[in-house]
Design a protein around this motif. Sequence first.
Motif, PDB file in Angstrom:
ATOM      1  N   THR A 202      -1.456  -8.323   5.268  1.00 62.65           N
ATOM      2  CA  THR A 202      -1.446  -9.203   4.101  1.00 62.65           C
ATOM      3  C   THR A 202      -0.158 -10.019   4.043  1.00 62.65           C
ATOM      4  OG1 THR A 202      -2.810  -7.607   2.897  1.00 62.65           O
ATOM      5  CG2 THR A 202      -1.670  -9.277   1.594  1.00 62.65           C
ATOM      6  N   ILE A 203       0.964  -9.388   4.376  1.00 60.44           N
ATOM      7  CA  ILE A 203       2.236 -10.111   4.406  1.00 60.44           C
ATOM      8  C   ILE A 203       2.174 -11.244   5.418  1.00 60.44           C
ATOM      9  CG2 ILE A 203       4.672  -9.921   5.022  1.00 60.44           C
ATOM     10  CD1 ILE A 203       4.546  -7.023   3.927  1.00 60.44           C
TER      11      ILE A 203
ATOM     12  N   GLY B   1      -0.998  -1.653  -4.457  1.00 59.22           N
ATOM     13  CA  GLY B   1      -0.890  -3.099  -4.321  1.00 59.22           C
ATOM     14  C   GLY B   1      -1.456  -3.831  -5.520  1.00 59.22           C
ATOM     15  N   ARG B   2      -2.626  -3.366  -6.008  1.00 53.46           N
ATOM     16  CA  ARG B   2      -3.256  -4.025  -7.159  1.00 53.46           C
ATOM     17  C   ARG B   2      -2.453  -3.795  -8.435  1.00 53.46           C
ATOM     18  NH1 ARG B   2      -8.852  -1.315  -6.312  1.00 53.46           N
ATOM     19  NH2 ARG B   2      -7.618  -0.115  -4.841  1.00 53.46           N
ATOM     20  N   TYR B   3      -1.915  -2.598  -8.606  1.00 52.05           N
ATOM     21  CA  TYR B   3      -1.087  -2.333  -9.787  1.00 52.05           C
ATOM     22  C   TYR B   3       0.138  -3.245  -9.804  1.00 52.05           C
ATOM     23  CZ  TYR B   3      -3.224   1.734 -12.061  1.00 52.05           C
ATOM     24  OH  TYR B   3      -4.050   2.560 -12.782  1.00 52.05           O
TER      25      TYR B   3
ATOM     26  N   ILE C 168       1.122 -14.234  -2.299  1.00 55.75           N
ATOM     27  CA  ILE C 168       0.404 -13.183  -1.573  1.00 55.75           C
ATOM     28  C   ILE C 168       1.374 -12.152  -1.003  1.00 55.75           C
ATOM     29  CG2 ILE C 168      -0.954 -12.738   0.521  1.00 55.75           C
ATOM     30  CD1 ILE C 168      -2.525 -15.273  -0.051  1.00 55.75           C
ATOM     31  N   TYR C 169       2.550 -12.586  -0.601  1.00 54.44           N
ATOM     32  CA  TYR C 169       3.526 -11.706   0.043  1.00 54.44           C
ATOM     33  C   TYR C 169       4.029 -10.612  -0.885  1.00 54.44           C
ATOM     34  CZ  TYR C 169       7.812 -10.458   2.599  1.00 54.44           C
ATOM     35  OH  TYR C 169       8.793  -9.783   3.255  1.00 54.44           O
ATOM     36  N   GLU C 170       4.218 -10.903  -2.158  1.00 56.84           N
ATOM     37  CA  GLU C 170       4.966 -10.005  -3.026  1.00 56.84           C
ATOM     38  C   GLU C 170       4.324  -8.622  -3.226  1.00 56.84           C
ATOM     39  OE1 GLU C 170       7.909 -10.168  -4.050  1.00 56.84           O
ATOM     40  OE2 GLU C 170       8.442 -12.234  -3.639  1.00 56.84           O
ATOM     41  N   PRO C 171       3.035  -8.517  -3.653  1.00 60.13           N
ATOM     42  CA  PRO C 171       2.478  -7.171  -3.893  1.00 60.13           C
ATOM     43  C   PRO C 171       2.509  -6.254  -2.674  1.00 60.13           C
ATOM     44  CG  PRO C 171       1.116  -8.843  -4.937  1.00 60.13           C
ATOM     45  CD  PRO C 171       2.083  -9.578  -4.069  1.00 60.13           C
ATOM     46  N   PRO C 172       2.117  -6.722  -1.468  1.00 57.43           N
ATOM     47  CA  PRO C 172       2.177  -5.786  -0.341  1.00 57.43           C
ATOM     48  C   PRO C 172       3.593  -5.387   0.035  1.00 57.43           C
ATOM     49  CG  PRO C 172       1.568  -7.986   0.409  1.00 57.43           C
ATOM     50  CD  PRO C 172       1.481  -7.998  -1.074  1.00 57.43           C
ATOM     51  N   SER C 173       4.555  -6.295  -0.102  1.00 54.85           N
ATOM     52  CA  SER C 173       5.925  -5.918   0.246  1.00 54.85           C
ATOM     53  C   SER C 173       6.482  -4.910  -0.752  1.00 54.85           C
ATOM     54  CB  SER C 173       6.812  -7.168   0.315  1.00 54.85           C
ATOM     55  OG  SER C 173       6.852  -7.834  -0.920  1.00 54.85           O
ATOM     56  N   GLN C 174       6.229  -5.124  -2.043  1.00 55.98           N
ATOM     57  CA  GLN C 174       6.677  -4.164  -3.056  1.00 55.98           C
ATOM     58  C   GLN C 174       5.960  -2.829  -2.907  1.00 55.98           C
ATOM     59  OE1 GLN C 174       5.971  -6.295  -6.694  1.00 55.98           O
ATOM     60  NE2 GLN C 174       7.689  -7.679  -6.403  1.00 55.98           N
TER      61      GLN C 174
END
Length: 389
Positions: free
Chosen positions: A83-84, A331-333, A120-126
Motif C-alpha cells: 500500500t505504501i 490500518g482502518r482504525y 494513501i501512505y499514512e495509514p499503512p506506515s502508522q
Amino acid sequence: MSAVSTLMAPWRGLSPAVWILVLARAVNKIGAFTLPFLGVVLTVEFGASLGQTGVILAVFGAATIPSRLLGGQLADRLGRRRTIVLGLTGCAVAQLWIAFSHALWSAVLATILLGFAFEIYEPPSQAMIADVTDPEDRPAAYGLYSAALAAAGVLAGLLAAAISHWDLRWLFAADAITCLACSVLVALTLPNEAREPKEPAPTVPVWRDRRLMLLLAGGTVFATIYMQLVIGVPLTLLEQGLPKSGTGIILAVSAVTLIAAQRLLRVQHLDDFRAIATGYVLVAVGLVVVALAHSLAIFLVAAVLWSLGELFLLTRYLTQASGLAPEQARGRYLAVFGLSWGIATTIAPLTVTQLLASAGPAGLWLTTAAVAAVLAVLQPWFRKRLAPA
C-alpha cells in the motif's frame, strides 16, 4: 557519552522497519516542496482564475479524505508495504502528469488524482510502526516519525525558497522522482518482521466503535488547534508588524524543539492520558504567550512551549488510536482517526479568520488557549470513556 549518542538515546531499540519508514517519509517530505506552488502553477502556467484555482484546490483537499480511508482499507487487505508503494507511485504519476500537462483541464485531472493518492501512505506506515513496536515503545517511535517530518518540512521550505525561480512545473517532476525513490526504498529494504496479511482481513465495524469516535473527536480538536497555529501565526506576525521571515524562524525553532525534547516521551510515570493533559497545558500556556507577544523573541518562547505540547499530543494520540485497534483492522482504525486532520484543515481557516476579524490576535489565541485548557481538564473523563469494555 557523545552528543550523537545522547541525541539518539530515546530511539534505541526501535525496529529497523521504523527507521526505514521514517527515512522514506522524511525524504518524501523534503521533496514535497512543490505543494505550496500548486495554486501558483494553476494560475500562472495554466491560466486559471483565482476563483477557479480556489475551487480546484478545495477539490484536491476533499479528495485527500477518501484517500486516507482507502489507505486504511488497503493496508489491512493488501498489506502495509504494498500500500505504501502504491500510494507513493500514485503521487509520482500525478505529479509527472501536472509537470507535462499543456492544458488546464489536464492539470485539473492530475491535481484530483494527486489528492486521491496523497494520503494513501499514512495509514499503512502508522500501522506498520505499531505492528513492529511494543506498546511502551510506540510514543518514542511516533515521536521519531513526527520529529523527522518536522525537520524535513523546514528543509522543504528552504528548498522551495531557493529554487522557486525555476519553471515551476519542473519542480513537480523533481517531487515525483523523490516519491519513486522512496517507493523503491520501501519495496527493497523493509525487513520481514514488517509482516503483511496473507488472507483478507475479517470485517470489523470500525465506524461503530464508540471509543474510536470519541478519540476522533478529541484528535480533531487538537488537529484544529495545530492548524490554527500553522495558519494564524503568520497572520499574527503581519498584524504585529513583524518581518515575514519570522515565520520560517519560528518553524525552525519548533522543529528543533520536537527533536531535542524526544527524551520526554520516555518519562515512565506519564501514561497516555497524563501525557495528553500535560501536552494541552503546555499548548495553552504557549498560546497565552502568543496572545501577549509583541516581539519575535517572545514568539520563539511561545513556539518552544506549544511545540513541547504538540510532542506529547501528536505521539500519544497515535499511540491511543493504534492501541484501540484490533490488529487485523489497525490500518482502518488509523485511517479513520487520521480524518481529524482533514476536518481540521477545513475548519481552521474559518475559525482563524473569523476570530482575527472579530476579536483580534489576542482574542484568537486566548480563545484557543481556553479550548486547550478544557481538553486538559477533561482527560480523566476521556480515561473512563476510553477504557476497554
